[in-house]
Scaffold this motif. Structure first.
Motif, PDB file in Angstrom:
ATOM      1  N   SER A 167      13.318 -37.736   4.041  1.00 39.97           N
ATOM      2  CA  SER A 167      12.637 -36.663   4.771  1.00 39.97           C
ATOM      3  C   SER A 167      13.430 -36.335   6.023  1.00 39.97           C
ATOM      4  CB  SER A 167      11.202 -37.055   5.133  1.00 39.97           C
ATOM      5  OG  SER A 167      11.187 -38.045   6.132  1.00 39.97           O
ATOM      6  N   VAL A 168      13.134 -35.172   6.612  1.00 38.06           N
ATOM      7  CA  VAL A 168      13.854 -34.732   7.803  1.00 38.06           C
ATOM      8  C   VAL A 168      12.869 -34.093   8.768  1.00 38.06           C
ATOM      9  CG1 VAL A 168      15.922 -34.291   6.432  1.00 38.06           C
ATOM     10  CG2 VAL A 168      14.381 -32.393   6.966  1.00 38.06           C
ATOM     11  N   ASP A 169      13.204 -34.147  10.051  1.00 37.70           N
ATOM     12  CA  ASP A 169      12.515 -33.316  11.028  1.00 37.70           C
ATOM     13  C   ASP A 169      13.477 -33.011  12.169  1.00 37.70           C
ATOM     14  OD1 ASP A 169      10.429 -35.766  12.802  1.00 37.70           O
ATOM     15  OD2 ASP A 169      12.525 -35.249  13.062  1.00 37.70           O
ATOM     16  N   GLY A 170      12.999 -32.206  13.108  1.00 37.20           N
ATOM     17  CA  GLY A 170      13.885 -31.767  14.176  1.00 37.20           C
ATOM     18  C   GLY A 170      14.041 -32.762  15.292  1.00 37.20           C
ATOM     19  N   GLY A 171      13.266 -33.843  15.267  1.00 36.08           N
ATOM     20  CA  GLY A 171      13.410 -34.878  16.284  1.00 36.08           C
ATOM     21  C   GLY A 171      12.468 -34.753  17.450  1.00 36.08           C
ATOM     22  N   GLY A 172      11.725 -33.662  17.555  1.00 32.70           N
ATOM     23  CA  GLY A 172      10.820 -33.499  18.677  1.00 32.70           C
ATOM     24  C   GLY A 172       9.471 -34.145  18.405  1.00 32.70           C
ATOM     25  N   ALA A 173       8.696 -34.368  19.449  1.00 29.21           N
ATOM     26  CA  ALA A 173       7.374 -34.962  19.299  1.00 29.21           C
ATOM     27  C   ALA A 173       6.482 -34.058  18.464  1.00 29.21           C
ATOM     28  CB  ALA A 173       6.745 -35.179  20.670  1.00 29.21           C
ATOM     29  N   GLY A 174       5.850 -34.652  17.454  1.00 32.73           N
ATOM     30  CA  GLY A 174       4.914 -33.894  16.643  1.00 32.73           C
ATOM     31  C   GLY A 174       5.556 -32.942  15.663  1.00 32.73           C
ATOM     32  N   GLU A 175       6.869 -33.038  15.509  1.00 30.81           N
ATOM     33  CA  GLU A 175       7.519 -32.127  14.560  1.00 30.81           C
ATOM     34  C   GLU A 175       7.207 -32.539  13.130  1.00 30.81           C
ATOM     35  OE1 GLU A 175      11.463 -30.527  16.859  1.00 30.81           O
ATOM     36  OE2 GLU A 175      11.126 -30.286  14.710  1.00 30.81           O
ATOM     37  N   THR A 176       7.073 -31.532  12.276  1.00 30.21           N
ATOM     38  CA  THR A 176       6.738 -31.779  10.883  1.00 30.21           C
ATOM     39  C   THR A 176       7.907 -32.402  10.155  1.00 30.21           C
ATOM     40  OG1 THR A 176       5.179 -29.955  10.865  1.00 30.21           O
ATOM     41  CG2 THR A 176       6.047 -30.681   8.736  1.00 30.21           C
ATOM     42  N   GLN A 177       7.632 -33.390   9.308  1.00 27.98           N
ATOM     43  CA  GLN A 177       8.639 -33.935   8.409  1.00 27.98           C
ATOM     44  C   GLN A 177       8.498 -33.276   7.048  1.00 27.98           C
ATOM     45  OE1 GLN A 177       9.052 -38.210   8.031  1.00 27.98           O
ATOM     46  NE2 GLN A 177       8.908 -38.498  10.249  1.00 27.98           N
ATOM     47  N   TYR A 178       9.641 -32.868   6.518  1.00 26.87           N
ATOM     48  CA  TYR A 178       9.694 -32.284   5.187  1.00 26.87           C
ATOM     49  C   TYR A 178      10.387 -33.266   4.254  1.00 26.87           C
ATOM     50  CZ  TYR A 178       8.297 -28.063   7.586  1.00 26.87           C
ATOM     51  OH  TYR A 178       7.614 -27.152   8.348  1.00 26.87           O
ATOM     52  N   PHE A 179       9.862 -33.347   3.027  1.00 29.09           N
ATOM     53  CA  PHE A 179      10.315 -34.360   2.097  1.00 29.09           C
ATOM     54  C   PHE A 179      11.143 -33.777   0.958  1.00 29.09           C
ATOM     55  CE2 PHE A 179       8.282 -38.321   3.302  1.00 29.09           C
ATOM     56  CZ  PHE A 179       7.384 -37.882   4.251  1.00 29.09           C
ATOM     57  N   GLY A 180      12.063 -34.599   0.489  1.00 27.61           N
ATOM     58  CA  GLY A 180      12.802 -34.273  -0.719  1.00 27.61           C
ATOM     59  C   GLY A 180      11.959 -34.563  -1.947  1.00 27.61           C
ATOM     60  N   PRO A 181      12.508 -34.281  -3.129  1.00 28.15           N
ATOM     61  CA  PRO A 181      11.752 -34.445  -4.374  1.00 28.15           C
ATOM     62  C   PRO A 181      11.618 -35.896  -4.819  1.00 28.15           C
ATOM     63  CG  PRO A 181      13.947 -33.656  -4.839  1.00 28.15           C
ATOM     64  CD  PRO A 181      13.808 -33.639  -3.351  1.00 28.15           C
ATOM     65  N   GLY A 182      12.416 -36.786  -4.230  1.00 30.49           N
ATOM     66  CA  GLY A 182      12.309 -38.189  -4.586  1.00 30.49           C
ATOM     67  C   GLY A 182      13.273 -38.613  -5.680  1.00 30.49           C
ATOM     68  N   THR A 183      13.564 -39.910  -5.694  1.00 30.26           N
ATOM     69  CA  THR A 183      14.367 -40.555  -6.746  1.00 30.26           C
ATOM     70  C   THR A 183      13.497 -41.636  -7.362  1.00 30.26           C
ATOM     71  OG1 THR A 183      16.490 -40.124  -5.666  1.00 30.26           O
ATOM     72  CG2 THR A 183      16.385 -41.964  -7.236  1.00 30.26           C
ATOM     73  N   ARG A 184      13.252 -41.484  -8.659  1.00 27.77           N
ATOM     74  CA  ARG A 184      12.393 -42.446  -9.352  1.00 27.77           C
ATOM     75  C   ARG A 184      13.280 -43.527  -9.943  1.00 27.77           C
ATOM     76  NH1 ARG A 184       7.145 -41.939 -11.378  1.00 27.77           N
ATOM     77  NH2 ARG A 184       7.178 -39.761 -10.712  1.00 27.77           N
ATOM     78  N   LEU A 185      13.102 -44.753  -9.482  1.00 31.78           N
ATOM     79  CA  LEU A 185      13.950 -45.877  -9.895  1.00 31.78           C
ATOM     80  C   LEU A 185      13.148 -46.890 -10.681  1.00 31.78           C
ATOM     81  CD1 LEU A 185      16.529 -47.645  -9.747  1.00 31.78           C
ATOM     82  CD2 LEU A 185      15.741 -48.441  -7.512  1.00 31.78           C
ATOM     83  N   LEU A 186      13.673 -47.256 -11.840  1.00 33.01           N
ATOM     84  CA  LEU A 186      13.101 -48.322 -12.648  1.00 33.01           C
ATOM     85  C   LEU A 186      14.154 -49.411 -12.813  1.00 33.01           C
ATOM     86  CD1 LEU A 186      10.845 -49.475 -14.443  1.00 33.01           C
ATOM     87  CD2 LEU A 186      11.866 -48.230 -16.354  1.00 33.01           C
ATOM     88  N   VAL A 187      13.796 -50.634 -12.442  1.00 32.86           N
ATOM     89  CA  VAL A 187      14.719 -51.762 -12.557  1.00 32.86           C
ATOM     90  C   VAL A 187      14.205 -52.699 -13.650  1.00 32.86           C
ATOM     91  CG1 VAL A 187      15.870 -53.646 -11.343  1.00 32.86           C
ATOM     92  CG2 VAL A 187      15.229 -51.577 -10.094  1.00 32.86           C
ATOM     93  N   LEU A 188      15.077 -52.954 -14.614  1.00 33.28           N
ATOM     94  CA  LEU A 188      14.683 -53.813 -15.748  1.00 33.28           C
ATOM     95  C   LEU A 188      15.158 -55.235 -15.568  1.00 33.28           C
ATOM     96  CD1 LEU A 188      15.495 -51.285 -18.616  1.00 33.28           C
ATOM     97  CD2 LEU A 188      13.291 -51.697 -17.484  1.00 33.28           C
TER      98      LEU A 188
END
Lengths: 115, 109
Positions: free
Chosen positions: A94-115
Motif C-alpha cells: 500500500s502507499v500514501d503521501g506520508g501526511g497525518a491521516g492520509e489515505t492508504q491505497y492498496f495493490g491487488p495483492g499476491t496470493r502465496l501458497l507454500v507446500l
C-alpha cells in the motif's frame, strides 16, 4: 488515487525456497507499506518502507525473514525467505503521501501458497 | 496499544434491507478512521476517511459516521453487488494502520 500493481499475482512455492514480490506505483509516493493477510483474517502490517532508508519492521517480523528493498519512489520489493506453509497468505503493498491521516491505497495483492 | 473491533463478524441481508456495521476503537490520538471494502481475492478498496467525532460521509448507498469511540457504516437499501467484506482501520502514531477483523456482508436478491 495511486494505481498500484503487484507481481506475481499468485504463486505456489516449495518450503525452504524464497519468493520476491514486486510493487509498482504509477506516481511517486513517500511511504510504502507491506501487509500480510492470512486466510480468513484481517491485515497485519509487516513493515514500512521509505526510499533511501532501512525499512521499519513491526513486532513479530524480522528483516532476515522479510527483507525489503525501496530503490526509488515508485517501486518496492518484499522477499519471503525460507518459506514454510505458515507463510501461505496474501501479501499486499500500500502507499500514501506520508501526511497525518492520509489515505492508504492498496495493490491487488499476491496470493502465496507454500507446500 | 491500538485496538479495533468490528461487529457483527458476518451479516446476511435481503436486498433492500438496510442495516449498520459497527467499528469500535481504542486509540491514543486518532489521526483518521478508514473504511475499506474487500472483494474475495482482491486488495482493499478505499471507501471513506473520517477524522473527527460528528463527521459523516456518504457514497451511493453507504454512509459512514464517527463518534469518539466508534464508527458506523450504514447501508441503505443494499443490492447484491454490495456483498463484500468491509474493513475498518485506525491511524494513530505515524502512518501505520490497525485493522479490525472485518464484517462479511452478504446481500441476497
Amino acid at each position: 488515487s495511486a494505481v498500484i500493481s503487484q507481481k506475481p499475482s499468485r504463486d505456489i512455492c516449495q518450503r525452504g525456497t524464497s519468493l520476491t514480490i514486486q510493487c509498482q506505483v504509477d506516481s511517486q509516493v513517500t511511504m510504502m507499506f507491506w501487509y500480510r493477510q492470512q486466510p480468513g483474517q484481517s491485515l497485519t502490517l509487516i513493515a514500512t518502507a521509505n526510499q533511501g532508508s532501512e525499512a521499519t519492521y513491526e513486532s513479530g517480523f524480522v528483516i532476515d525473514k522479510f527483507p525489503i528493498s525501496r530503490p526509488n519512489l515508485t517501486f518496492s520489493t518484499l522477499t519471503v525467505s525460507n518459506m514454510s506453509p505458515e507463510d501461505s497468505s496474501i501479501y499486499l503493498c500500500s502507499v500514501d503521501g506520508g501526511g497525518a491521516g492520509e489515505t492508504q491505497y492498496f495493490g491487488p495483492g499476491t496470493r502465496l501458497l507454500v507446500l | 496499544e491500538d485496538q479495533v473491533t468490528q461487529s457483527p463478524e458476518a451479516l446476511r441481508l435481503q436486498e433492500g434491507e438496510s442495516s449498520s456495521l459497527n467499528c469500535s476503537y481504542t486509540v491514543s490520538g486518532l489521526r483518521g478512521l478508514f473504511w475499506y471494502r474487500q472483494d474475495p481475492g482482491k486488495g482493499p478498496e478505499f471507501l471513506f476517511t473520517l477524522y473527527s467525532a460528528g463527521e459523516e460521509k456518504e457514497k451511493e448507498r453507504l454512509k459512514a459516521t464517527l463518534t469518539k469511540k466508534e464508527s458506523f457504516l450504514h447501508i441503505t437499501a443494499p443490492k447484491p453487488e454490495d456483498s463484500a467484506t468491509y474493513l475498518c482501520a485506525v491511524q494513530a502514531s505515524g502512518s501505520r494502520l490497525t485493522f479490525g477483523e472485518g464484517t462479511q456482508l452478504t446481500v441476497n436478491p
